[in-house]
Scaffold this active site. Structure first.
Site, PDB file in Angstrom:
ATOM      1  CE1 TYR A 211      15.474 -17.038 -12.241  1.00 61.44           C
ATOM      2  CE2 TYR A 211      14.068 -16.294 -10.447  1.00 61.44           C
ATOM      3  CZ  TYR A 211      15.139 -16.091 -11.290  1.00 61.44           C
ATOM      4  OH  TYR A 211      15.856 -14.931 -11.187  1.00 61.44           O
TER       5      TYR A 211
ATOM      6  CG  ASP B 259       6.235 -15.720 -11.494  1.00 57.62           C
ATOM      7  OD1 ASP B 259       5.991 -15.264 -12.630  1.00 57.62           O
ATOM      8  OD2 ASP B 259       7.314 -15.521 -10.910  1.00 57.62           O
TER       9      ASP B 259
ATOM     10  CB  ILE C  87       6.567 -13.062 -15.432  1.00 61.53           C
ATOM     11  CG1 ILE C  87       7.553 -14.226 -15.411  1.00 61.53           C
ATOM     12  CG2 ILE C  87       6.342 -12.540 -14.021  1.00 61.53           C
ATOM     13  CD1 ILE C  87       8.960 -13.798 -14.979  1.00 61.53           C
TER      14      ILE C  87
END
Lengths: 487, 487
Positions: free
Chosen positions: A157, A242, A244
């Site tokens: 990202y 992470d 999410i």
């Protein structure tokens, strides 16, 4: 005398951080947004505009949330269930940075449910933060000193370059992954990154992964997680996972999502050797499609990390109004169960529409099972197999085809020709338009022709107003690119 | 070889920041809270419990807010005014870190109104943050590098030691103020602090003031602000003016609140020499009593600061749900005008009740005209004129008298015997009980006797359930001291 010398110095007006606030805006990831903002597609009012496929938003299941809100007006109205007394003044004052217990309990249960109860989350190990951006930065502050490094598998990202480094002074060292094995993380790649960090005299404090991966759209296979956890255990460093996009993983087990915590718990000795060095980041921005509400969380079994991060959360607490609403929503087990199942079904449907559409025009994707995007291989459409070729193709796709997609180079991918293409922030009809435009482009790429003309021609006559087009009636200033905290 | 050496080092597990997260908890400011949490006063269920007078909450005007909410259900219900369409999905997705334009416009107007339109705020110079804590830290990140210093007049809010320094690496150098001139800031005191910073080889990047002052409860006189702005102009440094108590200033002009921006605008040349180095911090936690909603703001005419701080705000955005509610509330001019006037009237009434009550028992206060607290001189009640004497007295007041007040030493006051006493987080009746307890204590301090017995006897028979006592029905975990982000 010493003080005199200091006094003569004209102090620098701003901090070095403020002077260096490019914040990733120069990357093509953001430039594409800028173009989109100037000329956004609308099926009726601007059918030749740019279609936003660079935005990982989940707009597929708002009707389910709205239906729930209709049935539960107390949650928005700040009243006790069943039309009870107002809790406004209690919430107005509630700034306990441990969070609203009802919300933390509901969130912990929701996170456990999403992982099929193979991991059970303890609310007291949760730290609430104003979004995952804040959660990742807080973990960085807790785990890394200025000049310490985290290893991150590529592609990753683009926002991490800002979120993790800017204010903390931490460094990112890429773990280079390649298409040859589907961009999976291997031990040699981890060892190589570790060595490169050492050469740069950086102290490696951990590995950070996104699982499911942004931008790959793949849930990490259990074997890869085991490799990563073994590495972290061997080096005595941390793992930030992470997660999410956990609730977007639509594949059935055993191919589906596995949490890093599940892998830790499955180790000999219950993972006691690493359990206090594995930290999970979560958010409701993707799985529930609520980025505007700014709800993130850190989960850690490390008491010192929980303690420090909780105190840091005073720099970015979640509004008590929003905690109250979400405590009620996530506390409704029947709702969350059916929401998660239906949301995944819709994500898969839209994912399949994109993958099938691309396949028909000869474009392949990395096989994926999660996320709100696909990782698309357009290398055969480049005039040269280079990042210059990727940038040239990307500009054509943005300016001529009218699709804002994200080039792999912005995600630190080492192989040119890959793009992240989002599919969940638009209607099925808009996705159809995008596919038609791409087909025209691919056809013309072999036969030549005016793509812009094709793009206009490709607008289907049957287009109707997109129910999800966000019309910013509330906006009073002209819109500017890169205004979002999106991930 | 070098890399080998690095590899052999056992990496430190956590960052230095996480290892040093005392976060001010050891200060008596927090210790008093801990005692309160163990044994909180309730007029009915625990009439001999500790009365919380260490909490700067504004609970005086919730009825006005609740009345407005009753009349404007669309604001909480996320609908357009007049029972219109739902804006839920727009808000769910809204993560533009420039903020909801309607909210920023309403906030700018409200801030202008509070300052009698002598300063007019431009919405495009506002950066929204998740509370003033976050605003102050973001400004520190923008203005100071590791090891740079800000000068802060004493006594100052104890939380600054954490908020401004912990993650930024900035330093605080106190500007020592004294009771002799009512703790006003003078040029010699500023010069002295500047010299001390230089001796410590710190680069001074600015001055930070709270105006109205926490803990003094005084709005800075215009002359003092002129002194401070002159100093800042001469040194070429910044001024951060934390004006979160602006709306509590109840004195009539010219004695009332003057914004730093008004003083800047009044300079020769319209303050062009300093206007881009003066930054205001604001919040709705005190003036509206909404700390739970986490709404703070930075106001700056410095484009580089606005740009950097806006990007930093992605680490702590305000929930769009909360922005929508407050856009409607602050957009109602008739409401804000009458709210502000009535809220100030109530604060003054409660302030006078405290000051008069203290005067009757021979305790003086610094004359004040703002804030949710008074700065109280109890030095004559100490057995020794020292900080040991202050601590001894403070413990008596907490444990024997049953009032949690904040000792001046926690605010870096250089003179022992001063205490911050809050009055707006309780009913008038509870404040009466507190005054009766203090009277008994003062009487016995001369005549001796068992204070705890007096405290029990002092509970008035007429006590009724306090309408503002917050009963944490939502709390599921035992309460722990220092859970709040309060200021």
């Amino acid at each position: 005398m010493v003080s005199q010398v200091v006094a003569e110095e004209k102090p620098q007006l701003l901090s070095k951080k403020a002077g260096c606030n490019s914040h990733g805006q120069d990357s093509s990831y953001f430039l594409g947004w800028q173009e989109y903002e100037k000329n956004p597609f609308d099926p009726v009012s601007n059918p030749s505009g740019i279609i936003q496929m660079g935005l990982a938003e989940n707009q597929l299941s708002f009707d389910l949330l709205e239906e729930w809100l209709e049935k539960n007006p107390h949650a928005l109205g700040l009243r006790r269930e069943g039309g009870g007394a107002s809790v406004f003044r209690e919430l107005a004052l509630f700034q306990d940075y441990h969070g609203l217990p009802a919300f933390k309990n509901a969130l912990a249960r929701f996170m456990s449910e999403q992982r099929g109860y193979k991991v059970v989350f303890d609310p007291s190990n949760i730290v609430l933060t104003a979004g995952a951006t804040s959660a990742n930065e807080a973990l960085m502050f807790c785990l890394a000193d200025h000049g310490d490094a985290f290893l991150i598998p590529t592609p990753y990202y683009p926002g991490f370059d800002r979120d993790l480094k800017w204010r903390t002074g931490a460094e990112i060292v890429p773990v280079h992954c390649a298409s040859a094995n589907g961009f999976r993380v291997t031990r040699p790649a981890l060892d190589d990154a570790y060595r490169r960090a050492q050469k740069r005299r950086l102290r490696v404090k951990g590995v950070l992964i996104t699982n499911p991966s942004n931008p790959l759209g793949t849930a990490s296979p259990r074997a890869d997680l085991e490799t990563i956890v073994d590495f972290v255990a061997a080096k005595g460093i941390h793992l930030i996972s992470d997660e999410i996009y956990a609730g977007t993983a639509f594949a059935e087990p055993p191919a589906g999502f596995v949490s890093a915590l599940e892998v830790v718990a499955g180790r000999d000795g219950g993972g006691a050797d690493v359990s206090d060095r594995v930290h999970v980041v979560y958010s409701l921005s993707k799985d529930l499609g609520l980025p505007g509400f700014r709800v993130g969380a850190i989960y850690s079994a490390n008491a010192a990390v929980v303690s420090a991060a909780t105190k840091m959360s005073s720099f970015g607490l979640v509004s008590s109004q929003t905690q109250y609403l979400l405590a009620a929503l996530l506390g409704d087990r029947d709702f969350t169960r059916s929401y998660v199942a239906e949301n995944k079904r819709r994500i898969k449907e839209r994912h399949d529409q994109l993958v099938d559409g691309l396949r028909e025009i000869g474009i392949g994707c990395l096989p994926s099972n999660a996320g709100l995007f696909c990782w698309v291989d357009m290398s055969h459409l480049m005039r040269s197999r280079s990042f210059a070729g990727e940038m040239e193709l990307w500009k054509k796709v943005v300016f001529e085809v009218g699709l804002n997609i994200s080039p792999g180079s912005s995600c630190h991918c080492r192989e040119p020709g890959w793009f992240r293409v989002c599919f969940a922030n638009m209607s099925a009809k808009t996705l159809d338009v995008a596919m038609q435009r791409l087909r025209s482009f691919v056809d013309s790429a072999t036969g030549g022709g005016d793509n812009a003309a094709l793009r206009r021609a490709a607008v289907p006559v049957r287009s109707v107003s997109c129910p999800l087009a966000i019309k910013w009636a509330l906006r009073l200033t002209p819109s500017i690119a890169d205004r979002k905290a999106e991930r």
